[in-house]
Design a protein around this motif. Structure first.
Motif, PDB file in Angstrom:
ATOM      1  N   TYR A   1     -22.075 -38.344  35.241  1.00  0.00           N
ATOM      2  CA  TYR A   1     -23.447 -37.940  34.914  1.00  0.00           C
ATOM      3  C   TYR A   1     -24.010 -38.852  33.827  1.00  0.00           C
ATOM      4  CZ  TYR A   1     -22.353 -33.675  37.483  1.00  0.00           C
ATOM      5  OH  TYR A   1     -21.988 -32.783  38.467  1.00  0.00           O
ATOM      6  N   LEU A   2     -25.329 -38.778  33.664  1.00  0.00           N
ATOM      7  CA  LEU A   2     -26.021 -39.557  32.651  1.00  0.00           C
ATOM      8  C   LEU A   2     -26.075 -38.780  31.346  1.00  0.00           C
ATOM      9  CD1 LEU A   2     -29.062 -40.803  34.787  1.00  0.00           C
ATOM     10  CD2 LEU A   2     -26.932 -42.017  34.331  1.00  0.00           C
ATOM     11  N   VAL A   3     -25.805 -39.477  30.254  1.00  0.00           N
ATOM     12  CA  VAL A   3     -25.942 -38.904  28.914  1.00  0.00           C
ATOM     13  C   VAL A   3     -27.165 -39.551  28.281  1.00  0.00           C
ATOM     14  CG1 VAL A   3     -24.871 -38.620  26.654  1.00  0.00           C
ATOM     15  CG2 VAL A   3     -23.466 -38.485  28.723  1.00  0.00           C
ATOM     16  N   GLY A   4     -28.143 -38.738  27.950  1.00  0.00           N
ATOM     17  CA  GLY A   4     -29.475 -39.221  27.633  1.00  0.00           C
ATOM     18  C   GLY A   4     -29.573 -40.232  26.511  1.00  0.00           C
ATOM     19  N   ASN A   5     -28.819 -40.054  25.425  1.00  0.00           N
ATOM     20  CA  ASN A   5     -28.983 -40.953  24.287  1.00  0.00           C
ATOM     21  C   ASN A   5     -27.961 -42.083  24.293  1.00  0.00           C
ATOM     22  OD1 ASN A   5     -26.710 -39.472  23.686  1.00  0.00           O
ATOM     23  ND2 ASN A   5     -27.194 -39.257  21.503  1.00  0.00           N
ATOM     24  N   GLY A   6     -27.374 -42.368  25.469  1.00  0.00           N
ATOM     25  CA  GLY A   6     -26.379 -43.435  25.535  1.00  0.00           C
ATOM     26  C   GLY A   6     -26.947 -44.797  25.181  1.00  0.00           C
ATOM     27  N   TRP A   7     -28.228 -45.023  25.478  1.00  0.00           N
ATOM     28  CA  TRP A   7     -28.824 -46.337  25.203  1.00  0.00           C
ATOM     29  C   TRP A   7     -28.985 -46.593  23.712  1.00  0.00           C
ATOM     30  CZ3 TRP A   7     -33.555 -46.884  22.700  1.00  0.00           C
ATOM     31  CH2 TRP A   7     -34.282 -45.699  22.509  1.00  0.00           C
ATOM     32  N   ARG A   8     -28.929 -45.516  22.884  1.00  0.00           N
ATOM     33  CA  ARG A   8     -29.046 -45.699  21.441  1.00  0.00           C
ATOM     34  C   ARG A   8     -27.701 -45.847  20.751  1.00  0.00           C
ATOM     35  NH1 ARG A   8     -32.944 -40.993  19.339  1.00  0.00           N
ATOM     36  NH2 ARG A   8     -31.463 -39.732  20.543  1.00  0.00           N
TER      37      ARG A   8
ATOM     38  N   PHE B   1     -26.171 -34.006  25.905  1.00  0.00           N
ATOM     39  CA  PHE B   1     -24.912 -34.176  25.185  1.00  0.00           C
ATOM     40  C   PHE B   1     -24.980 -35.440  24.330  1.00  0.00           C
ATOM     41  CE2 PHE B   1     -20.326 -34.590  24.578  1.00  0.00           C
ATOM     42  CZ  PHE B   1     -19.940 -33.267  24.492  1.00  0.00           C
ATOM     43  N   SER B   2     -24.199 -35.450  23.244  1.00  0.00           N
ATOM     44  CA  SER B   2     -24.187 -36.590  22.342  1.00  0.00           C
ATOM     45  C   SER B   2     -23.318 -37.703  22.914  1.00  0.00           C
ATOM     46  CB  SER B   2     -23.658 -36.175  20.968  1.00  0.00           C
ATOM     47  OG  SER B   2     -23.409 -37.306  20.157  1.00  0.00           O
ATOM     48  N   SER B   3     -23.882 -38.896  22.992  1.00  0.00           N
ATOM     49  CA  SER B   3     -23.120 -40.031  23.498  1.00  0.00           C
ATOM     50  C   SER B   3     -21.958 -40.366  22.569  1.00  0.00           C
ATOM     51  CB  SER B   3     -24.041 -41.251  23.628  1.00  0.00           C
ATOM     52  OG  SER B   3     -23.311 -42.413  23.917  1.00  0.00           O
ATOM     53  N   GLN B   4     -22.203 -40.315  21.254  1.00  0.00           N
ATOM     54  CA  GLN B   4     -21.141 -40.610  20.307  1.00  0.00           C
ATOM     55  C   GLN B   4     -19.995 -39.610  20.436  1.00  0.00           C
ATOM     56  OE1 GLN B   4     -24.328 -40.406  19.649  1.00  0.00           O
ATOM     57  NE2 GLN B   4     -24.982 -42.343  18.704  1.00  0.00           N
ATOM     58  N   ARG B   5     -20.353 -38.333  20.623  1.00  0.00           N
ATOM     59  CA  ARG B   5     -19.320 -37.303  20.756  1.00  0.00           C
ATOM     60  C   ARG B   5     -18.532 -37.494  22.051  1.00  0.00           C
ATOM     61  NH1 ARG B   5     -15.542 -34.459  18.450  1.00  0.00           N
ATOM     62  NH2 ARG B   5     -15.181 -32.422  19.440  1.00  0.00           N
ATOM     63  N   ALA B   6     -19.221 -37.804  23.119  1.00  0.00           N
ATOM     64  CA  ALA B   6     -18.540 -38.028  24.391  1.00  0.00           C
ATOM     65  C   ALA B   6     -17.579 -39.200  24.298  1.00  0.00           C
ATOM     66  CB  ALA B   6     -19.571 -38.259  25.490  1.00  0.00           C
ATOM     67  N   ARG B   7     -17.974 -40.244  23.592  1.00  0.00           N
ATOM     68  CA  ARG B   7     -17.104 -41.400  23.445  1.00  0.00           C
ATOM     69  C   ARG B   7     -15.907 -41.096  22.560  1.00  0.00           C
ATOM     70  NH1 ARG B   7     -17.699 -44.688  19.621  1.00  0.00           N
ATOM     71  NH2 ARG B   7     -19.888 -44.132  19.325  1.00  0.00           N
ATOM     72  N   GLU B   8     -16.123 -40.301  21.512  1.00  0.00           N
ATOM     73  CA  GLU B   8     -15.039 -39.977  20.591  1.00  0.00           C
ATOM     74  C   GLU B   8     -13.929 -39.176  21.262  1.00  0.00           C
ATOM     75  OE1 GLU B   8     -16.883 -37.913  17.426  1.00  0.00           O
ATOM     76  OE2 GLU B   8     -17.837 -39.711  16.563  1.00  0.00           O
ATOM     77  N   ILE B   9     -14.296 -38.255  22.130  1.00  0.00           N
ATOM     78  CA  ILE B   9     -13.281 -37.412  22.784  1.00  0.00           C
ATOM     79  C   ILE B   9     -12.874 -37.973  24.151  1.00  0.00           C
ATOM     80  CG2 ILE B   9     -13.996 -35.338  21.584  1.00  0.00           C
ATOM     81  CD1 ILE B   9     -15.629 -34.493  23.903  1.00  0.00           C
ATOM     82  N   GLY B  10     -13.401 -39.155  24.499  1.00  0.00           N
ATOM     83  CA  GLY B  10     -12.971 -39.826  25.724  1.00  0.00           C
ATOM     84  C   GLY B  10     -13.407 -39.156  27.013  1.00  0.00           C
ATOM     85  N   ILE B  11     -14.614 -38.632  27.045  1.00  0.00           N
ATOM     86  CA  ILE B  11     -15.102 -37.940  28.243  1.00  0.00           C
ATOM     87  C   ILE B  11     -15.575 -38.962  29.277  1.00  0.00           C
ATOM     88  CG2 ILE B  11     -17.027 -36.542  29.118  1.00  0.00           C
ATOM     89  CD1 ILE B  11     -16.785 -34.782  26.735  1.00  0.00           C
ATOM     90  N   THR B  12     -15.169 -38.749  30.516  1.00  0.00           N
ATOM     91  CA  THR B  12     -15.691 -39.527  31.644  1.00  0.00           C
ATOM     92  C   THR B  12     -16.195 -38.531  32.688  1.00  0.00           C
ATOM     93  OG1 THR B  12     -13.481 -39.637  32.624  1.00  0.00           O
ATOM     94  CG2 THR B  12     -14.178 -41.499  31.280  1.00  0.00           C
TER      95      THR B  12
END
Length: 329
Positions: free
Chosen positions: A199-206, A185-196
């Motif tokens: 689980y680990l989101v693979g590209n969160g470090w970028r 899953f996209s880290s940017q997308r998860a942050r935009e829609i406020g998902i909590t």
């Protein structure tokens, strides 16, 4: 070894952080009878083993294993946060103490010898921690580096046990905190829609915002002054005691990377070991400032001033947790 007077406010600062203050540590209530019975049995095994074998460390190790198993069976819950924080604190103590003993400064007198509790004790705590919660496996890189820097030669079975425990922890952690869907899953997308999600989101470090959010988490636990003290403490520790600075930085970095990837609402609680390392750095920073002020020729500062000033931080956090002052100040 630097200052017991500073260790107390440092420990209180950790205890009064919002993350530690809010956590329940697993089971909501403990059975005192079961705890006392488990402790009594473990103590009896320790005493009997010490007198019969004349090997005190192995007797203590056997008693610790028995108590840990009984605690998990009778009073604990899987992934007990109480046990995780206890193991993390104990491991950090042994890591730092072992590195100070094996790598003293040239201008310091001999402190002592590396004991079995620094090597086999670390392996025992690591095994108990990983079995209870696979997140403890994040200590593996720092543990390996610390053992290398101590220069202690260990048998092949020791390294084999360490690798097996680490492999089990990585496998269990992957099953617990990752799924193919959320990993991709996209880290940017998860942050935009406020998902909590836990689980680990693979590209969160970028994602740069994840770095900012994690920095804000540390500031939210210890205030901006506490965060700055941590940076100063790490810098000074890396100069005067490089092995301790490097190993604590590696351990901190392992949990920091987990924090970048983890999108659960309980991230602050899971990152308590990282906050413990932050406290170590903060406390050493205050120690360094106190040493500089008391040794200066132009300054006549009493030794009690640094601990007294440091005590203001846990006092502030306590007042903040009890609602007597606003968290925005």
């Amino acid at each position: 070894p630097f200052s017991a007077a500073l260790a107390v406010p440092g420990a209180l600062a950790l205890a009064f952080t919002p993350a530690f203050w809010s956590q329940t540590g697993g089971a909501e209530s403990l059975n005192p009878v079961a705890i006392v019975a488990a402790l009594g049995l473990a103590a009896a095994i320790t005493i009997l083993g010490a007198f019969s074998t004349r090997r005190f460390f192995w007797a203590v190790a056997a008693g610790t294993v028995i108590f840990s198993l009984l605690f998990l069976l009778l009073a604990g819950t899987p992934r007990s946060l109480r046990l995780t924080t206890l193991v993390a604190a104990w491991m950090l103590y042994l890591l730092v103490d072992g590195l100070l003993l094996s790598n003293p400064r040239p201008d310091s007198p001999p402190i002592g010898r590396l004991g079995a509790h620094h090597t086999y004790g670390l392996l025992l705590l690591f095994a108990i921690g990983v079995i209870n919660d696979p997140m403890v496996v994040l200590f593996a890189p720092a543990l390996l580096l610390a053992l290398f820097l101590t220069g202690k030669r260990m048998p092949v079975l020791y390294w084999a046990a360490l690798l097996v425990i680490s492999a089990y922890g990585v496998y269990d952690m992957a099953n617990s905190y990752s799924t193919p869907y959320w990993w991709a899953f996209s880290s940017q997308r998860a942050r935009e829609i406020g998902i909590t999600v836990p689980y680990l989101v693979g590209n969160g470090w970028r994602d740069p915002d994840r770095w900012v959010d994690l920095a804000r988490l540390i500031i939210g636990q210890f205030t901006l002054i506490g965060a700055m003290l941590g940076v100063f403490g790490l810098a000074r520790l890396s100069r005067w005691y490089p092995p301790v600075g490097i190993v604590t930085l590696v351990a901190f970095g392992s949990f920091f990377v987990f924090g970048l990837l983890y999108f659960g609402a309980d991230a602050a609680v899971l990152l308590l070991p990282m906050l413990m390392i932050q406290v170590v750095w903060m406390t050493y920073a205050i120690y360094g400032i106190g040493q500089w002020l008391t040794r200066g020729e132009r300054w006549h500062v009493p030794r009690w001033l640094a601990p007294a000033v440091y005590a203001l931080l846990p006092a502030f956090l306590l007042l903040q947790n009890t609602g007597l002052i606003s968290s925005g100040h």
